[in-house]
Design a protein around this motif. Structure first.
Motif, PDB file in Angstrom:
ATOM      1  N   ASP A  51       1.043   0.416   2.094  1.00 36.44           N
ATOM      2  CA  ASP A  51       1.505  -0.911   1.701  1.00 36.44           C
ATOM      3  C   ASP A  51       2.809  -1.245   2.418  1.00 36.44           C
ATOM      4  OD1 ASP A  51       3.077  -2.836  -0.213  1.00 36.44           O
ATOM      5  OD2 ASP A  51       0.961  -2.955  -0.787  1.00 36.44           O
ATOM      6  N   LEU A  52       2.927  -2.478   2.898  1.00 37.14           N
ATOM      7  CA  LEU A  52       4.136  -2.895   3.605  1.00 37.14           C
ATOM      8  C   LEU A  52       5.372  -2.840   2.713  1.00 37.14           C
ATOM      9  CD1 LEU A  52       2.801  -5.856   5.769  1.00 37.14           C
ATOM     10  CD2 LEU A  52       3.585  -3.621   6.571  1.00 37.14           C
ATOM     11  N   GLY A  53       5.186  -2.815   1.404  1.00 37.01           N
ATOM     12  CA  GLY A  53       6.302  -2.693   0.484  1.00 37.01           C
ATOM     13  C   GLY A  53       7.052  -1.374   0.619  1.00 37.01           C
ATOM     14  N   LEU A  54       6.421  -0.370   1.234  1.00 33.52           N
ATOM     15  CA  LEU A  54       7.069   0.927   1.440  1.00 33.52           C
ATOM     16  C   LEU A  54       7.901   0.973   2.718  1.00 33.52           C
ATOM     17  CD1 LEU A  54       4.320   3.483   0.355  1.00 33.52           C
ATOM     18  CD2 LEU A  54       6.487   3.014  -0.770  1.00 33.52           C
ATOM     19  N   VAL A  55       7.809  -0.066   3.557  1.00 31.85           N
ATOM     20  CA  VAL A  55       8.543  -0.076   4.824  1.00 31.85           C
ATOM     21  C   VAL A  55      10.017  -0.371   4.563  1.00 31.85           C
ATOM     22  CG1 VAL A  55       8.802  -1.194   7.074  1.00 31.85           C
ATOM     23  CG2 VAL A  55       6.516  -0.767   6.146  1.00 31.85           C
ATOM     24  N   ALA A  56      10.878   0.543   5.022  1.00 30.92           N
ATOM     25  CA  ALA A  56      12.322   0.364   4.879  1.00 30.92           C
ATOM     26  C   ALA A  56      12.917  -0.278   6.124  1.00 30.92           C
ATOM     27  CB  ALA A  56      13.002   1.702   4.613  1.00 30.92           C
ATOM     28  N   ASP A  57      12.402   0.108   7.313  1.00 28.34           N
ATOM     29  CA  ASP A  57      12.978  -0.385   8.560  1.00 28.34           C
ATOM     30  C   ASP A  57      12.036  -0.110   9.724  1.00 28.34           C
ATOM     31  OD1 ASP A  57      14.922  -1.544  10.166  1.00 28.34           O
ATOM     32  OD2 ASP A  57      16.230   0.203  10.202  1.00 28.34           O
ATOM     33  N   VAL A  58      12.223  -0.859  10.782  1.00 25.23           N
ATOM     34  CA  VAL A  58      11.543  -0.593  12.047  1.00 25.23           C
ATOM     35  C   VAL A  58      12.636  -0.200  13.024  1.00 25.23           C
ATOM     36  CG1 VAL A  58      10.137  -1.536  13.898  1.00 25.23           C
ATOM     37  CG2 VAL A  58       9.697  -2.230  11.544  1.00 25.23           C
ATOM     38  N   GLU A  59      12.549   1.027  13.530  1.00 22.36           N
ATOM     39  CA  GLU A  59      13.583   1.591  14.404  1.00 22.36           C
ATOM     40  C   GLU A  59      12.958   1.917  15.750  1.00 22.36           C
ATOM     41  OE1 GLU A  59      14.421   5.065  12.120  1.00 22.36           O
ATOM     42  OE2 GLU A  59      15.575   3.985  10.611  1.00 22.36           O
TER      43      GLU A  59
END
Length: 84
Positions: A51-59
């Motif tokens: 789920d995209l809700g678990l994405v904290a950041d794109v590094e």
């Protein structure tokens, strides 16, 4: 979170830096993981989603989740929509 930055072949890692999978695509509010990272046993060869809700950041070329890898995989869903 700008999910439009998440593209195919990016590595998905937990908050602890441990590999969770590789992005195959993004649709319906979820990251579809490449089948080659589908795990072992009964889960091998199945499509899994985060789920995209678990994405904290794109590094750079990595998608960092807000949960450690061991916890994040418990939130994975298979194609049927059922938790793994």
């Amino acid at each position: 979170m700008a999910t439009d930055k998440i593209v195919q072949n990016m590595e998905v890692i937990g908050a602890d830096g441990v590999h969770v999978g590789t992005v195959d695509g993004v649709a319906d509010g979820r990251i579809r993981l490449a089948k080659r990272d589908s795990g072992e046993g009964q889960h091998k060869g199945h499509t899994h989603f985060i789920d995209l809700g678990l994405v904290a950041d794109v590094e750079g070329q990595r998608v960092r989740l807000s949960a450690n890898a061991a916890v994040a995989v418990t939130f994975e869903e298979e194609k049927s929509g059922k938790p793994v």
